[in-house]
Structure formats: structure tokens, C-alpha cells
Design an enzyme around this catalytic site. Structure first.
Site, PDB file in Angstrom:
ATOM      1  N   TYR A   1     -10.548  -8.404  10.338  1.00  0.00           N
ATOM      2  CA  TYR A   1      -9.766  -7.626   9.387  1.00  0.00           C
ATOM      3  C   TYR A   1      -9.458  -8.460   8.147  1.00  0.00           C
ATOM      4  O   TYR A   1      -9.102  -9.635   8.246  1.00  0.00           O
ATOM      5  CB  TYR A   1      -8.446  -7.140  10.016  1.00  0.00           C
ATOM      6  CG  TYR A   1      -7.646  -6.290   9.042  1.00  0.00           C
ATOM      7  CD1 TYR A   1      -7.874  -4.920   8.936  1.00  0.00           C
ATOM      8  CD2 TYR A   1      -6.720  -6.866   8.170  1.00  0.00           C
ATOM      9  CE1 TYR A   1      -7.196  -4.154   8.011  1.00  0.00           C
ATOM     10  CE2 TYR A   1      -6.035  -6.108   7.243  1.00  0.00           C
ATOM     11  CZ  TYR A   1      -6.273  -4.749   7.167  1.00  0.00           C
ATOM     12  OH  TYR A   1      -5.618  -3.997   6.246  1.00  0.00           O
TER      13      TYR A   1
ATOM     14  N   LYS B   1     -15.078  29.060 -30.942  1.00  0.00           N
ATOM     15  CA  LYS B   1     -15.678  28.332 -29.817  1.00  0.00           C
ATOM     16  C   LYS B   1     -15.281  28.870 -28.456  1.00  0.00           C
ATOM     17  O   LYS B   1     -14.133  29.218 -28.223  1.00  0.00           O
ATOM     18  CB  LYS B   1     -15.277  26.846 -29.865  1.00  0.00           C
ATOM     19  CG  LYS B   1     -15.926  26.032 -30.957  1.00  0.00           C
ATOM     20  CD  LYS B   1     -17.454  26.032 -30.938  1.00  0.00           C
ATOM     21  CE  LYS B   1     -18.045  25.351 -29.734  1.00  0.00           C
ATOM     22  NZ  LYS B   1     -17.899  23.886 -29.799  1.00  0.00           N
TER      23      LYS B   1
ATOM     24  N   SER C   1       0.836  -1.214   0.000  1.00  0.00           N
ATOM     25  CA  SER C   1       0.000   0.000   0.000  1.00  0.00           C
ATOM     26  C   SER C   1       0.865   1.256   0.000  1.00  0.00           C
ATOM     27  O   SER C   1       0.370   2.363   0.199  1.00  0.00           O
ATOM     28  CB  SER C   1      -0.937   0.003   1.212  1.00  0.00           C
ATOM     29  OG  SER C   1      -0.195  -0.085   2.414  1.00  0.00           O
TER      30      SER C   1
ATOM     31  N   GLU D   1     -17.781  21.169 -17.364  1.00  0.00           N
ATOM     32  CA  GLU D   1     -18.029  19.786 -17.792  1.00  0.00           C
ATOM     33  C   GLU D   1     -17.250  18.811 -16.917  1.00  0.00           C
ATOM     34  O   GLU D   1     -17.729  17.730 -16.559  1.00  0.00           O
ATOM     35  CB  GLU D   1     -17.607  19.597 -19.255  1.00  0.00           C
ATOM     36  CG  GLU D   1     -18.525  20.307 -20.240  1.00  0.00           C
ATOM     37  CD  GLU D   1     -17.947  20.346 -21.655  1.00  0.00           C
ATOM     38  OE1 GLU D   1     -18.718  20.521 -22.586  1.00  0.00           O
ATOM     39  OE2 GLU D   1     -16.715  20.214 -21.829  1.00  0.00           O
TER      40      GLU D   1
ATOM     41  N   HIS E   1     -39.542  20.147 -15.852  1.00  0.00           N
ATOM     42  CA  HIS E   1     -39.391  19.329 -17.077  1.00  0.00           C
ATOM     43  C   HIS E   1     -38.592  20.069 -18.147  1.00  0.00           C
ATOM     44  O   HIS E   1     -38.780  19.849 -19.338  1.00  0.00           O
ATOM     45  CB  HIS E   1     -40.760  18.899 -17.632  1.00  0.00           C
ATOM     46  CG  HIS E   1     -41.691  18.426 -16.567  1.00  0.00           C
ATOM     47  ND1 HIS E   1     -41.631  17.156 -16.042  1.00  0.00           N
ATOM     48  CD2 HIS E   1     -42.669  19.074 -15.869  1.00  0.00           C
ATOM     49  CE1 HIS E   1     -42.543  17.024 -15.095  1.00  0.00           C
ATOM     50  NE2 HIS E   1     -43.183  18.184 -14.964  1.00  0.00           N
TER      51      HIS E   1
ATOM     52  N   GLN F   1      -7.721  -2.531   2.526  1.00  0.00           N
ATOM     53  CA  GLN F   1      -6.657  -1.665   2.016  1.00  0.00           C
ATOM     54  C   GLN F   1      -7.063  -1.008   0.683  1.00  0.00           C
ATOM     55  O   GLN F   1      -6.656   0.110   0.388  1.00  0.00           O
ATOM     56  CB  GLN F   1      -5.386  -2.498   1.831  1.00  0.00           C
ATOM     57  CG  GLN F   1      -4.196  -1.745   1.285  1.00  0.00           C
ATOM     58  CD  GLN F   1      -2.955  -2.630   1.214  1.00  0.00           C
ATOM     59  OE1 GLN F   1      -2.390  -2.979   2.237  1.00  0.00           O
ATOM     60  NE2 GLN F   1      -2.532  -2.994   0.018  1.00  0.00           N
TER      61      GLN F   1
ATOM     62  N   ASN G   1     -15.837  27.139 -24.957  1.00  0.00           N
ATOM     63  CA  ASN G   1     -16.376  25.906 -24.379  1.00  0.00           C
ATOM     64  C   ASN G   1     -16.348  25.924 -22.850  1.00  0.00           C
ATOM     65  O   ASN G   1     -15.358  26.318 -22.252  1.00  0.00           O
ATOM     66  CB  ASN G   1     -15.557  24.703 -24.869  1.00  0.00           C
ATOM     67  CG  ASN G   1     -15.733  24.456 -26.349  1.00  0.00           C
ATOM     68  OD1 ASN G   1     -16.793  24.741 -26.911  1.00  0.00           O
ATOM     69  ND2 ASN G   1     -14.693  23.938 -26.982  1.00  0.00           N
TER      70      ASN G   1
ATOM     71  N   SER H   1     -11.493  25.848 -29.081  1.00  0.00           N
ATOM     72  CA  SER H   1     -11.315  24.631 -29.855  1.00  0.00           C
ATOM     73  C   SER H   1     -10.032  24.713 -30.666  1.00  0.00           C
ATOM     74  O   SER H   1      -9.596  25.798 -31.039  1.00  0.00           O
ATOM     75  CB  SER H   1     -12.530  24.462 -30.776  1.00  0.00           C
ATOM     76  OG  SER H   1     -12.187  23.691 -31.902  1.00  0.00           O
TER      77      SER H   1
HETATM   78  N1  ARG Z   1      -1.332  -1.959   4.596  1.00  0.00           N
HETATM   79  C1  ARG Z   1      -2.578  -2.162   5.271  1.00  0.00           C
HETATM   80  C2  ARG Z   1      -3.565  -1.100   4.842  1.00  0.00           C
HETATM   81  O1  ARG Z   1      -3.208  -0.144   4.203  1.00  0.00           O
HETATM   82  C3  ARG Z   1      -2.466  -2.097   6.747  1.00  0.00           C
HETATM   83  C4  ARG Z   1      -1.953  -3.337   7.426  1.00  0.00           C
HETATM   84  C5  ARG Z   1      -2.627  -4.539   7.084  1.00  0.00           C
HETATM   85  N2  ARG Z   1      -2.570  -5.567   8.041  1.00  0.00           N
HETATM   86  C6  ARG Z   1      -2.191  -6.777   7.706  1.00  0.00           C
HETATM   87  N3  ARG Z   1      -2.357  -7.667   8.569  1.00  0.00           N
HETATM   88  N4  ARG Z   1      -1.680  -7.060   6.540  1.00  0.00           N
HETATM   89  O2  ARG Z   1      -4.745  -1.203   5.143  1.00  0.00           O
END
Ligand code: ARG
Length: 491
Positions: free
Chosen positions: A315, A281, A21, A288, A154, A320, A283, A275
Site C-alpha cells: 500500500y 446564433k 482525503s 460540445e 473520409h 488515495q 449553438n 450568442s
Molecule cells: N485516506 C486513505 C485513502 O483515501 C486511506 C487510508 C490510508 N492508509 C494509510 N495508511 N494512510 O486512500
């Protein structure tokens, strides 16, 4: 670093890359360091670790805080920022001491704590952006309490109102978004720390102490719930998705109203593009994008709900995957609010065209029916028929509101009820007058200039009350942080 005991082989590099992560973790850096500081102080206070170890670990955490994220080794094999911080501490003070840092905590409670700490600041920032945006809407509405526009149902011209009344409507909407995020903040600012993996710990920790040191309003009591739930994030994301949905409607209207077909507003040049092939144009691309980004935020919510919906307690690493969706929503909302506030503050209404569009759409015929009821005692349903007939006659003849005569009404009346309604020329003209019709709608929250002014002053008060709540929350977070750092430094 975690694997040595359990496994004979290091992780496959692609699997490590796949599961880390670290890409999204930098956002959590400050919070993770503070959590470790609070945790170490608590371990020492409860005599779970000795004073010298605590001091050495705290010293290294301060050093890390000063050096910043760059001091960390962010190899994917380390999995995440939680491991990288621990690794740093061990490098600094040696494993004999640094190895004590993770006593009585888990990454499971730590990551949820860190996300909450970052999210609560983001919520406050978004709330401030909303409050500023509503401030601009109120200001622009105040300038336009007599600027008649056609109101639509409408997408057909329905009744006249004012640009001020219209902008105030959005002001109310966004104040509710502010309110929704207030509730999200309350759920977010609860501390999971001490839940450890999910079943707490046999060490005599003090959960309330770390919770207070980290500026939380209290702990999340059940340790399984504390690590396994992400409804605080989903609630916030749903508030953000609703906010973006509301913004998107405004964007859609601005795109339409700036087209040559409606031609009721001018988008400021600074917020327009042209454009590459069509030099004439202008725009509304920025708007948007506001409309499109709502799709991305709605997608984050739907993705997040799907990630969580089938997860067994407590968990799972699926959680993650929710975190980057949350940050995407936060970022899209912040940038959209900022740009839209600037854009709306410079938006130029075109009052003559607005008026003309209202006239062309016979916007005051409902008021004419009301006048018949008031002045001639015909029941509303009959007045509705007579005026409906009038509309059908004049639209067949291609007339506009300004071309209508009393004779047109009388002939419609003859056709529908076999006799002429008794209404004077003056009453007839007054009923059809766009300004007069708007000003006659003095009902609370209605479009008359007095009603809108009253509404705007109430709106301003609401926003300033939220401003006070935001400020108080910010102060209390700052205070907790200062105390935490003072204590840790004194240690
Ligand atoms: N990297 C994980 C996250 O971002 C946190 C830890 C995860 N725990 C584990 N037992 N792998 O949510």
C-alpha cells in the site's frame, strides 16, 4: 488521534490539509459505516470482542447512520473518514469499548472495500443509463429506417444508408460499453476486507462472513493484492473512457450535421444556446461539452495509470490520489449519458436535406458499378473504372446525381473499354435511385429497412438481457444490506 504514541508534535496544518482525503471521502460514508457494522458482528461471532462491546459499538454505528455525515467531525487532522468514524464511536461509547473497533482491520483494506462498494452501485447506475440511451437510439432508429442519409468515409459522401442504420450502429457500440462494464462489475465486487495492512492478521477472523454480509461475490484471496491493487478501478475507468470516446464521436457528428453546411439535423431548442453578441446564433454547446468531457475522462484514466504504474507493493498513499479521478469519470459519464439521451430523443432529422446531400455526393455510383457487374457481366474492376470515369466527367461538368443520363455512362464506357456497356435505361435509373439502392442492401446488419428492423429487435433483446443482470445484481446488494442491518439491529 493516531499520532500521540509515535510523535512528539502534531502535524503541520498545511501538511494535514495537503494529505487529507476528507474532501472526497463523504462519498464513502455509508459504505464505511456498513463495513464497520459487518466487521464488529464478525469480531463478536468469532469471539474476538465480547457481546456487550459489540452491542455498544453497533448501537453507536446505527446512531451515526441515522444522523448522517454531519454528525462527524471532519477536521483535516483526522486524515480521513475512516478515522472520523472511529473517533465518533469512541466519543459515543468511550475508548474502553470504542477502542476495540479497529481490531483486526486497517484503513488499507477498509478504503478499498468502501471504494468497491460505492463503485459497484455506480456501475449499475451507469449501465442503466446506457441501457436507456440505447433504448432511445433503437426507438429513433425504428422511426427512420427509410430516412436516406449520405454515408461517409473520409467525411466524403460514399454510399447511401439510412438514419436508422446510423443510429443502430451507435446502439451496437453502446451495448458493447454495457458489456465492458459488466466485466468491470465482476472485478469490482470482490472483498478485500480482512487483508488488514497487507499481511492479514493473527486474530481468527472470518473473511467470507464479512464479504457475504457486505454483498460481495467473494473475497480477494491474496491479502497483499487485496490492499495494493486498483486495477478494478482502472478497468472501470478504461471502460468509461472508451464509452466517452464513443459518445464523443456521436457528439462531433451532431455538431457537424447541425451546421448550415450539412444542415441534416435540428438540435432541439432546449439543448441549444445562443450568442451574447450574435442574436441569430443557435449553438450546439451542450453537445460540445459532451465532446469535451470525454477528454476529461480520458485524462482521468491516463492520470490513474500513471499513479499506479510505479508503486511498490503493497500500500502507498499515492493510491488515495486515484480515487477522485475515478469519481470524476463516473460523474462526467452519468451526466453526459443523461443529457445525450434526452437530446437524441428530441433530435429532428431533416430528410429532404439528407437526401439532397446524398444526391449531390453521387452516393449511388457504387451501386451503378454493381449493376454493371450483375447485368452485363463485366468484371467488377472494369465496372469500377467505367463508373470512375463517369464520376470524373460529371464532376468536371458540375452535375448532380439527378442530372446523370445513360448517355453519360455510355460515353464513359466508350472511353475506358472502347465499347458501350449493354444496360437498359430502366436498369440505369434503378441503380441510381437512392431508396432502391438502400433497399437492395439486404445483407445481415445492412441498411435495408428489413435488415435494420431485424437488427433493432435483436438489439432490444440484448439490452433487456443486460437489464435482467443489472436487476439481479441490485436485488442481491439490497438483500445483503437488509440482512446486515437486521443482524446488526438484532445484536
Ligand atoms: N485516506 C486513505 C485513502 O483515501 C486511506 C487510508 C490510508 N492508509 C494509510 N495508511 N494512510 O486512500
Amino acid at each position: 488521534m493516531l499520532r500521540e504514541g509515535r510523535f512528539k508534535k502534531s502535524m503541520d496544518p498545511d501538511a494535514a490539509e495537503y494529505s487529507t482525503s476528507l474532501e472526497d471521502d463523504p462519498r464513502l460514508f455509508g459504505a464505511v459505516v456498513e463495513i464497520n457494522m459487518a466487521h464488529v458482528q464478525m469480531l463478536w461471532e468469532r469471539e474476538i470482542i465480547d457481546e456487550s462491546s459489540a452491542n455498544q459499538i453497533l448501537g453507536s454505528l446505527f446512531k451515526l447512520q441515522e444522523e448522517g455525515l454531519d454528525a462527524l467531525d471532519l477536521r483535516p487532522e483526522l486524515e480521513d473518514i475512516h478515522m472520523a468514524v472511529e473517533e465518533y464511536v469512541k466519543e459515543e461509547v468511550g475508548e474502553d469499548v470504542g477502542g476495540k473497533l479497529h481490531t483486526a482491520k486497517s484503513r488499507n483494506d477498509q478504503v478499498s472495500t468502501a471504494i468497491r462498494m460505492v463503485l459497484r452501485e455506480e456501475i449499475l447506475e451507469i449501465q442503466e443509463l446506457i441501457a436507456d440511451f440505447v433504448g432511445v437510439l433503437v426507438e429513433r432508429a425504428g422511426e427512420n429506417t427509410e430516412t436516406v442519409i449520405p454515408g461517409y468515409t473520409h467525411l466524403q459522401v460514399a454510399e447511401p444508408t439510412t438514419f436508422g442504420h446510423y443510429l443502430a450502429a451507435y446502439g451496437q457500440t453502446f451495448v458493447r460499453d454495457l458489456k465492458r462494464l459488466n466485466a468491470s462489475y465482476e472485478e469490482t465486487n470482490r472483498c478485500p476486507l480482512g487483508a488488514c495492512a497487507f499481511a492479514g492478521t493473527s486474530f481468527p477472523i472470518d473473511r467470507s462472513l464479512t464479504s457475504a454480509q457486505l454483498g460481495f461475490d467473494g473475497i480477494l484471496e491474496n491479502t497483499m493484492d487485496a490492499v495494493g491493487s486498483r486495477d478494478f478501478a482502472l478497468q472501470t475507468m478504461s471502460g468509461l473512457a472508451i464509452l466517452m470516446t464513443n459518445l464523443s464521436r456521436l457528439c462531433e457528428e451532431l455538431v457537424l450535421w447541425s451546421s448550415s453546411e450539412f444542415d441534416m439535423i435540428e438540435i432541439p431548442d432546449e439543448f441549444s444556446t445562443t450568442s451574447s453578441i450574435m442574436p441569430q446564433k443557435k449553438n450546439p454547446e451542450i453537445i460540445e461539452l459532451g465532446r469535451a468531457k470525454s477528454g476529461s475522462v480520458i485524462g482521468d484514466l491516463v492520470g490513474g495509470l500513471n499513479i499506479v504504474k510505479g508503486l511498490p507493493q503493497a500500500y502507498d498513499l499515492d493510491l488515495q490520489e486515484l480515487t477522485p479521478l475515478l469519481w470524476n469519470s463516473v460523474d462526467q459519464v452519468k451526466s453526459t449519458l443523461l443529457v445525450m439521451r434526452k437530446l437524441v430523443s428530441k433530435l429532428e432529422p431533416k430528410p429532404e436535406n439528407m437526401y439532397e446531400n446524398a444526391e449531390r455526393g453521387f452516393a449511388t455510383l457504387t451501386e451503378l458499378a454493381n449493376t454493371l457487374v450483375r447485368e452485363t457481366d463485366v468484371p467488377f474492376r472494369r465496372a469500377h473504372k467505367i463508373v470512375g470515369k463517369l464520376a470524373s466527367i460529371v464532376s468536371d461538368e458540375g452535375k448532380s446525381l439527378g442530372d446523370l443520363t445513360l448517355e453519360d455512362l455510355l460515353s464513359a464506357s466508350r472511353e475506358i473499354v472502347g465499347e458501350e456497356v449493354e444496360i437498359s435505361e430502366d436498369q440505369f435509373e434503378e441503380a441510381l435511385d437512392l431508396h432502391g439502392s438502400v433497399e437492395s442492401r439486404r445483407v445481415v446488419g445492412g441498411p435495408s429497412s428489413d435488415s435494420v428492423e431485424e437488427e433493432l429487435s435483436k438489439l432490444e433483446k440484448k439490452v433487456s438481457n443486460y437489464g435482467k443482470i443489472i436487476e439481479k445484481r441490485r436485488d442481491s446488494l439490497d438483500e445483503a444490506k437488509e440482512m446486515l442491518l437486521d443482524l446488526a439491529r438484532g445484536g
